[in-house]
Write a protein that holds these residues in place. Structure first.
Motif, PDB file in Angstrom:
ATOM      1  N   THR A   1       6.535  -4.498   7.436  1.00  0.00           N
ATOM      2  CA  THR A   1       5.484  -3.847   6.644  1.00  0.00           C
ATOM      3  C   THR A   1       5.612  -2.335   6.578  1.00  0.00           C
ATOM      4  N   GLU A   2       6.350  -1.743   7.507  1.00  0.00           N
ATOM      5  CA  GLU A   2       6.479  -0.281   7.534  1.00  0.00           C
ATOM      6  C   GLU A   2       7.925   0.174   7.398  1.00  0.00           C
ATOM      7  N   GLU A   3       8.735  -0.125   8.412  1.00  0.00           N
ATOM      8  CA  GLU A   3      10.095   0.417   8.435  1.00  0.00           C
ATOM      9  C   GLU A   3      10.956  -0.082   7.278  1.00  0.00           C
ATOM     10  N   LEU A   4      10.993  -1.377   7.053  1.00  0.00           N
ATOM     11  CA  LEU A   4      11.858  -1.906   5.995  1.00  0.00           C
ATOM     12  C   LEU A   4      11.448  -1.420   4.604  1.00  0.00           C
ATOM     13  N   PRO A   5      10.168  -1.462   4.221  1.00  0.00           N
ATOM     14  CA  PRO A   5       9.809  -0.932   2.897  1.00  0.00           C
ATOM     15  C   PRO A   5      10.153   0.555   2.735  1.00  0.00           C
ATOM     16  N   GLN A   6       9.965   1.340   3.788  1.00  0.00           N
ATOM     17  CA  GLN A   6      10.341   2.761   3.697  1.00  0.00           C
ATOM     18  C   GLN A   6      11.837   2.905   3.464  1.00  0.00           C
ATOM     19  N   LEU A   7      12.609   2.099   4.149  1.00  0.00           N
ATOM     20  CA  LEU A   7      14.063   2.110   4.005  1.00  0.00           C
ATOM     21  C   LEU A   7      14.475   1.678   2.596  1.00  0.00           C
ATOM     22  N   ILE A   8      13.853   0.624   2.109  1.00  0.00           N
ATOM     23  CA  ILE A   8      14.161   0.122   0.764  1.00  0.00           C
ATOM     24  C   ILE A   8      13.753   1.156  -0.290  1.00  0.00           C
ATOM     25  N   ASN A   9      12.549   1.691  -0.182  1.00  0.00           N
ATOM     26  CA  ASN A   9      12.068   2.677  -1.165  1.00  0.00           C
ATOM     27  C   ASN A   9      12.947   3.916  -1.211  1.00  0.00           C
ATOM     28  N   ALA A  10      13.495   4.315  -0.073  1.00  0.00           N
ATOM     29  CA  ALA A  10      14.324   5.526  -0.011  1.00  0.00           C
ATOM     30  C   ALA A  10      15.750   5.318  -0.506  1.00  0.00           C
ATOM     31  N   ASN A  11      16.222   4.070  -0.500  1.00  0.00           N
ATOM     32  CA  ASN A  11      17.637   3.835  -0.792  1.00  0.00           C
ATOM     33  C   ASN A  11      17.941   2.972  -2.005  1.00  0.00           C
ATOM     34  N   PHE A  12      16.925   2.369  -2.603  1.00  0.00           N
ATOM     35  CA  PHE A  12      17.164   1.456  -3.717  1.00  0.00           C
ATOM     36  C   PHE A  12      16.179   1.732  -4.856  1.00  0.00           C
ATOM     37  N   PRO A  13      16.552   1.362  -6.077  1.00  0.00           N
ATOM     38  CA  PRO A  13      15.705   1.646  -7.239  1.00  0.00           C
ATOM     39  C   PRO A  13      14.536   0.667  -7.381  1.00  0.00           C
ATOM     40  N   VAL A  14      13.571   0.795  -6.474  1.00  0.00           N
ATOM     41  CA  VAL A  14      12.387  -0.061  -6.513  1.00  0.00           C
ATOM     42  C   VAL A  14      11.154   0.771  -6.836  1.00  0.00           C
ATOM     43  N   ASP A  15      10.180   0.121  -7.433  1.00  0.00           N
ATOM     44  CA  ASP A  15       8.893   0.741  -7.715  1.00  0.00           C
ATOM     45  C   ASP A  15       7.963   0.384  -6.557  1.00  0.00           C
TER      46      ASP A  15
END
Length: 188
Positions: A125-139
């Motif tokens: 809920t915290e670490e993975l979404p932050q990682l994904i948001n910072a490195n991949f083209p997600v909204d």
């Protein structure tokens, strides 16, 4: 946080990738899979997090479900993390199939032996979404979570605790009261 790409394969015009990173929440290396549809080359896409069930890894969903074509057609980035920390050398983590390795239950452990590494709720809920948001083209405003079995329960926990700003939650074949099952008793 540095990502190490483990694999990348073309699939339905997009890319199925697997990454490894050093997790702060889990104090170990973690793997996750991410599917990038063709649309992700030019714009941010909705993120759909898949939480697998007991004994699964990030490979289970990406190799068995056949979701790639639909994700490609609908422009969905699909993220599938491993279900638990691995190789933490905690006494008892590999003694049974339904507790420890492969059975993180998407909760944060509170017992001394486990609480340093088994923080799957905070990870997904915290670490993975932050990682994904910072490195991949997600909204980040268009996130959803779904899962099967233990992962379905995890998806419900994530949605009900409202620590995620998710749009949709889907729980497939999950036990809504895991403490009533023998496998859930171990995690109490």
């Amino acid at each position: 946080m540095a990502l190490k790409q483990i694999s990348s394969n073309k699939c339905f015009g997009g890319l199925q990738k697997v990454f490894e990173h050093d997790s702060v929440e889990l104090n170990c290396k973690m793997k996750f899979a991410v599917y990038l549809p063709p649309k992700a080359e030019t714009e941010k896409c909705p993120a759909l997090y898949w939480l697998s069930g007991l004994t699964c890894t990030e490979q289970n969903f990406i190799s068995k479900s056949g979701y790639h074509q639909a994700a490609s057609e609908h422009g969905l980035v699909v993220i599938a993390p491993d279900t638990s920390p691995r190789g933490c050398n905690i006494k008892g983590e590999d003694e049974s199939w339904d507790f420890g390795t492969g059975a993180g239950f998407y909760v944060d452990a509170t017992e001394d032996l486990w609480k340093t590494n088994y923080r799957m709720y905070s990870y997904v809920t915290e670490e993975l979404p932050q990682l994904i948001n910072a490195n991949f083209p997600v909204d980040p405003q268009r996130m959803s979570v779904f899962g099967h079995s233990m992962g379905g329960h995890g998806a419900l926990i994530c949605a009900l605790k409202k620590s995620w700003k998710i749009q949709i939650c889907v729980s497939i074949c999950s036990n809504l009261q895991p403490c009533t099952l023998s496998l859930g008793q171990k995690s109490l």
